[in-house]
Design a protein around this motif. Sequence first.
Motif, PDB file in Angstrom:
ATOM      1  N   GLU A 292       0.821  -1.208   0.000  1.00  0.00           N
ATOM      2  CA  GLU A 292       0.000   0.000   0.000  1.00  0.00           C
ATOM      3  C   GLU A 292       0.856   1.259   0.000  1.00  0.00           C
ATOM      4  O   GLU A 292       0.498   2.256  -0.597  1.00  0.00           O
ATOM      5  CB  GLU A 292      -0.944   0.019   1.209  1.00  0.00           C
TER       6      GLU A 292
ATOM      7  N   ASN B 236       3.826   3.603  -8.254  1.00  0.00           N
ATOM      8  CA  ASN B 236       3.250   3.179  -9.528  1.00  0.00           C
ATOM      9  C   ASN B 236       2.563   4.341 -10.229  1.00  0.00           C
ATOM     10  O   ASN B 236       2.622   4.447 -11.456  1.00  0.00           O
ATOM     11  CB  ASN B 236       2.294   1.997  -9.333  1.00  0.00           C
ATOM     12  N   ALA B 237       1.932   5.223  -9.474  1.00  0.00           N
ATOM     13  CA  ALA B 237       1.337   6.419 -10.081  1.00  0.00           C
ATOM     14  C   ALA B 237       2.434   7.302 -10.672  1.00  0.00           C
ATOM     15  O   ALA B 237       2.280   7.857 -11.773  1.00  0.00           O
ATOM     16  CB  ALA B 237       0.517   7.190  -9.046  1.00  0.00           C
TER      17      ALA B 237
ATOM     18  N   CYS C 119       4.354   1.882  -2.381  1.00  0.00           N
ATOM     19  CA  CYS C 119       4.309   1.246  -3.712  1.00  0.00           C
ATOM     20  C   CYS C 119       3.222   1.789  -4.627  1.00  0.00           C
ATOM     21  O   CYS C 119       3.473   2.038  -5.805  1.00  0.00           O
ATOM     22  CB  CYS C 119       4.166  -0.258  -3.548  1.00  0.00           C
ATOM     23  N   GLN C 120       2.013   1.960  -4.111  1.00  0.00           N
ATOM     24  CA  GLN C 120       0.938   2.447  -4.976  1.00  0.00           C
ATOM     25  C   GLN C 120       1.259   3.829  -5.523  1.00  0.00           C
ATOM     26  O   GLN C 120       1.016   4.112  -6.695  1.00  0.00           O
ATOM     27  CB  GLN C 120      -0.389   2.468  -4.218  1.00  0.00           C
ATOM     28  N   LYS C 121       1.822   4.677  -4.684  1.00  0.00           N
ATOM     29  CA  LYS C 121       2.176   6.028  -5.142  1.00  0.00           C
ATOM     30  C   LYS C 121       3.323   5.983  -6.134  1.00  0.00           C
ATOM     31  O   LYS C 121       3.367   6.760  -7.094  1.00  0.00           O
ATOM     32  CB  LYS C 121       2.511   6.908  -3.950  1.00  0.00           C
TER      33      LYS C 121
END
Length: 157
Positions: free
Chosen positions: A85, A92-93, A88-90
């Motif tokens: 969460e 990927n953005a 990593c998610q940021k």
Amino acid sequence: HEFSDEQIVDALANAAGIGYLITRNATVSGAEGGCQAEVGAASAMAASAACELFGGTPRQCFAAASNAIAGLLGLVCDPIAGLVEAPCQKRNATGVANALVSAQIALAGISNLVDFDQTVDAMYKVGRSLPFELRESALGGLAATPAACSFCQGCAH
């Protein structure tokens, strides 16, 4: 942009080809190569596909993929509490934005001093030289900060 289904399928095949080449010649594993391998490979795949969709030549698609990897070279993998969460998610953005800019650079005709194959090789070597703590172990980087450690039981930091 009203791309046809055929154009989308071709762009996805392009992305798959880039992913295959990275996987075959380096790694897409954060545990082996840091986030540059995971997010970098995904960004390179998207950059090449976007470049094709907007009329890029194969040479420009490879340049776009190289640009994307170069833009994320050295990115560590430091999942907080061992989860994807954060951050990593940021990341990927960020990889999406990097992909689109990388495609635009290639489409503008700006050439690279290092070709795709050598860029992938450099990414692999950088990733392998990252300390274990910065390769998906959740023991370094943001994962080792006091705030991040508060999410784990028995964290030593």
